[in-house]
Enzyme design. Structure first.
Site, PDB file in Angstrom:
ATOM      1  CD  GLN A  27      37.506 -28.929  72.598  1.00 14.26           C
ATOM      2  OE1 GLN A  27      37.469 -29.399  71.472  1.00 14.26           O
ATOM      3  NE2 GLN A  27      38.626 -28.836  73.278  1.00 14.26           N
ATOM      4  N   GLY A  28      33.786 -26.540  75.155  1.00  9.70           N
ATOM      5  CA  GLY A  28      33.979 -25.621  76.275  1.00  9.70           C
ATOM      6  C   GLY A  28      34.908 -26.188  77.325  1.00  9.70           C
ATOM      7  CB  SER A  49      40.380 -22.882  77.578  1.00  9.59           C
ATOM      8  OG  SER A  49      41.263 -23.785  76.976  1.00  9.59           O
ATOM      9  CB  SER A 104      36.812 -22.578  67.428  1.00  8.37           C
ATOM     10  OG  SER A 104      38.173 -22.415  67.740  1.00  8.37           O
ATOM     11  CD  GLU A 130      42.916 -30.621  69.181  1.00 11.61           C
ATOM     12  OE1 GLU A 130      42.406 -29.552  68.909  1.00 11.61           O
ATOM     13  OE2 GLU A 130      43.441 -30.848  70.285  1.00 11.61           O
ATOM     14  CD  GLU A 159      56.501 -22.617  74.835  1.00  9.60           C
ATOM     15  OE1 GLU A 159      55.279 -22.487  74.600  1.00  9.60           O
ATOM     16  OE2 GLU A 159      57.373 -22.292  74.005  1.00  9.60           O
TER      17      GLU A 159
END
Lengths: 386, 365
Positions: free
Chosen positions: A132-133, A135, A167, A250, A369
């Site tokens: 998964q690309g 960030s 990952s 997810e 957060e």
């Protein structure tokens, strides 16, 4: 392979039967599957999870809950969660039990059935992992500011930029990439999702060494990578909606499996640690948190099935997951009396890795957060004050 | 929060009936005269609903009690119904009609029993032994030594007392005089049936679990009401030229409150669905935790006005403190469960499974 009709495991009774049949099969054939090695390194573990993937796919178990389009035998996605739970409970891992498959495949099936049919099945049958690309160095929690650029060249894009925190990128065959197809300031309106092969020219992977001792995460560099437009997933500039769907899913099957693993880990701790009555309150607290997490995950699973949960509400699950996991490993560190900090040998290494990895639980997948901001804005209705 | 698209339990109340009962029960409990709450609730069909679909009706009534804060001694009915179901040999009719319940509580070093005022006219009393939460010893595995001694001694799990006279206890002031508890230091005189022997443990476990589920619903609803008060304040109260709900420190406290009560709510529904005593204990601990988290965070958001008696906050806060004490408080339950896990009396078992169905009927109104 088991040949069964789609309707064999329908409804509540069907799910119950499924779990029983699966447990029976695992009891008989579990030795065909390989457990994770003790500290043989990430590459060895990755090979083992892929091997298990192929065995379970051949046996038919991993086809349940996936549509025929990708070679599945249909039925409720909860069947997938049930397989993940039963396998994890026996210390057996396989590739598509992890978030990557659970989040990327359903989104691709919905948005790009042709791509799902061609490449999704390869993921499921154990011949090629996806990663998964999303960030980037300057687009973490603020994903809408991503800059990896896809320049339009008619029948293909030329992609240049950097992704991070992916990952298992070094073991993946393909990546679901979010790239900027709109103008630089287009924020969430100018993002498109595409499926890119990792062995195409211009793709470079650089693993990042993590403090848990493994290089699970990686940076990926794209240097003028040519991506045909038929690799687009969903609409042009429609990548943001896809990413939001992905984040929600997810927290379905994955969290169910993780909550089960957490309970198992508590069992391991109770067996391993020299505990006395002074530890009772901390044990009970961690246990109660794990029970609450599982209960919440249970209602979330059912609400996803019924379509009555919104993405922002699942931020509750994410916060609970991170909190329960960190509480458990805090207890482990204290109860194991120095093993985590100073111990040698496989058990010490395992607890140390678990403890260190748990520190990341409130960071990955959206920080604690950000989850609180989402709840305040979108569930408690505090958005736009002032 | 806990709703799903699932169907009602087989044999459970029809979802349409449940929706109607939600309104009826809330209206009954919101009666102007709190002393009439019980009469109104019975008139609204509470006991019949409890009999027909415990999971749904307990959720409705106890959520309403938590929100409205009038208490109709409905907890007595839940506990008594389980004792009666599992203890038919007690005596013909021993557990029938209006039966009040005396709950064991610790007051400092002393042990007392409390009875809900709404049931003060009852002529039968179910006197619960210390295994019902005071010392937190429900399994026979000791965590509190004093509790273990009492449980191991000759004390029955419970007794039904045919009262010779109307209950004569003093009203308990404490932190929440509005709850209307009556304190009893000794078991009132009267002919009695003792629940003891080998069969007593399972009866106690089942009744205790049912009571804990009910109280958990009430605690969660109180925490939700507390959060609603703080949310309303966060939207309207302005400082530095902006509503305080725009400040991240404030917003995160409110989000944390939502997380705590959502977890407790799910655990309560799971315990009601699986009827597992361990799940019920965990749910009660989480509900107590949610009340504490809501109390701490919401008072902080409300600031000074929340501390005054002019604001409603204190009423929910007080109620949460006392309800946490009944049938085992958060800390004692966690300690007890921890001890049972440590000694292997219970495993870190998976208390709810995917094929358990959460009820559609528990969706918020």
């Amino acid at each position: 392979m088991r040949r069964v009709s789609d309707s064999e495991y329908e409804g509540r009774e069907g799910l119950r039967r499924f779990r029983v049949d699966l447990a029976d099969w695992l009891a008989e054939h579990g030795s065909d599957l390989v457990p994770l090695g003790e500290g043989n390194g990430l590459a060895e573990d990755a090979a083992r999870t892929m091997r298990n993937q192929r065995v379970l796919w051949e046996a038919g178990w991993l086809r349940y809950g996936w549509p025929a389009l990708v070679g599945g035998s249909g039925g409720s996605p909860m069947l997938r969660a049930a397989v993940a739970e039963e396998a994890a409970g026996r210390g057996l891992l396989y590739e598509t039990m992890f978030a990557v498959a659970e989040v990327l495949l359903p989104a691709t099936i919905a948005a790009a059935p042709d791509l799902a049919a061609e490449y999704g099945r390869a993921f499921l049958d154990g011949s090629g992992r996806w990663c998964q690309g999303f960030s980037e160095p300057d687009a973490g929690s603020d994903l809408a500011s991503l800059r990896c650029r896809a320049v339009d060249h008619g029948d293909h894009w030329v992609v240049t930029g950097q992704k991070i925190w992916t990952s298992y990128a070094q073991f993946a065959s393909r990546i679901l990439l979010l790239a900027r197809t709109g103008r630089p300031e287009s924020r969430h309106r100018g993002i498109t999702a595409m499926l890119v092969d990792m062995d195409w020219p211009g793709v470079t992977v650089r693993p990042l060494a993590g403090m848990n001792g493994e290089d699970e995460f990686a940076e990926i560099f794209f240097d003028e990578v040519h991506v045909p437009k038929d690799r687009m997933i969903g609409e042009l500039n429609g990548g943001w909606g896809l990413a939001m769907d992905i984040l929600r899913s997810e927290r379905g099957a994955i969290f169910w499996m993780l909550s089960a693993s957490l309970a198992d880990e508590l069992d391991h701790l109770l067996a391993a640690a020299p505990l006395d009555a002074a530890d009772d309150e901390a044990i009970g607290h961690a246990f109660v948190s794990a029970v609450g997490l599982r209960a919440r995950s249970w209602t979330t699973q059912h609400r996803m099935e019924a379509g009555t949960i919104t993405t922002p509400e699942t931020s509750v699950d994410k916060i609970l997951m991170a909190t329960a996991e960190q509480e458990l490993y805090d207890l482990a560190r204290s109860a194991l009396g120095g093993l985590v900090e100073l111990g040698e040998g496989p058990a010490a290494r395992r607890w140390r890795a678990g403890y260190m990895y748990s520190r990341a639980a409130s960071i990955y997948g959206g920080t604690a957060e950000i989850q609180r901001n989402i709840l305040a804005d979108q569930v408690l209705g505090l958005r736009g004050l002032g | 929060m806990s709703g799903t698209g699932a169907q009602a339990e087989p044999g459970g109340l029809d979802p349409g009936v449940v929706a109607e009962l939600r309104r009826t029960f809330a209206a009954a409990l919101a009666h102007d005269d709190p002393d009439r709450s019980r009469e109104e609730l019975l008139g609204a069909g509470w006991l019949e609903a409890l009999d027909a679909d415990e999971r749904a009706s307990v959720a409705l009534v106890f959520s309403a009690q938590g929100r409205i804060r009038h208490d109709a001694a409905a907890l007595d009915d839940v506990v008594v119904s389980h004792v009666a179901r599992r203890w038919p040999e007690a005596a013909p009719g021993a557990v029938a009609g209006e039966v009040a319940v005396a709950y064991p509580v610790s007051v400092g070093p002393e042990h007392h029993h409390v009875v809900f005022r709404a049931h003060r006219g009852a002529r039968r009393l179910l006197w619960l032994g210390s295994g019902f939460g005071a010392g937190g010893v429900a399994s026979g595995v000791a965590s509190g030594v004093a509790g273990a001694d009492r449980a191991a001694g000759s004390e029955p799990a419970a007794e039904v007392v045919d009262l010779e006279a109307e209950l004569d206890g003093r009203a308990i002031g404490g932190v929440d005089p509005d709850l209307g508890l009556i304190g009893l230091q000794v078991r009132p005189p009267g002919r009695s049936w003792r629940l003891d022997g080998p069969g007593a443990g399972p009866v106690r476990e089942e009744a205790l679990a049912a009571g804990r589920v009910a109280l958990s619903h009430q605690l969660v609803a109180g925490a939700q009401a507390t959060l609603d008060l703080a949310l309303s304040h966060a939207r309207s109260r302005r400082q530095f030229g902006t509503p305080i709900g725009s400040f991240q420190a404030v917003r995160h406290r409110l989000a944390d409150t939502l997380v705590a009560l959502s977890m407790a709510d799910a655990a309560t529904v799971a315990a009601a669905t699986t009827r597992s005593p361990v799940a019920a204990a965990a749910a009660k601990a989480l509900a107590g935790r949610a009340a504490a988290v809501a109390g701490r965070n919401c008072l902080q958001v409300l600031g000074g006005i929340g501390f005054t008696l002019e604001h409603e906050f204190h009423r929910y806060f007080r109620r949460g403190l006392v309800l946490d004490r009944l049938l085992g408080d958060q800390k004692s339950i966690e300690r007890e469960l921890g001890g049972r896990l440590r000694t292997g009396d219970v495993g870190a078992e998976r208390l709810v499974n995917l094929d358990d169905c959460p009820p559609a009927v528990l969706q918020p109104a």
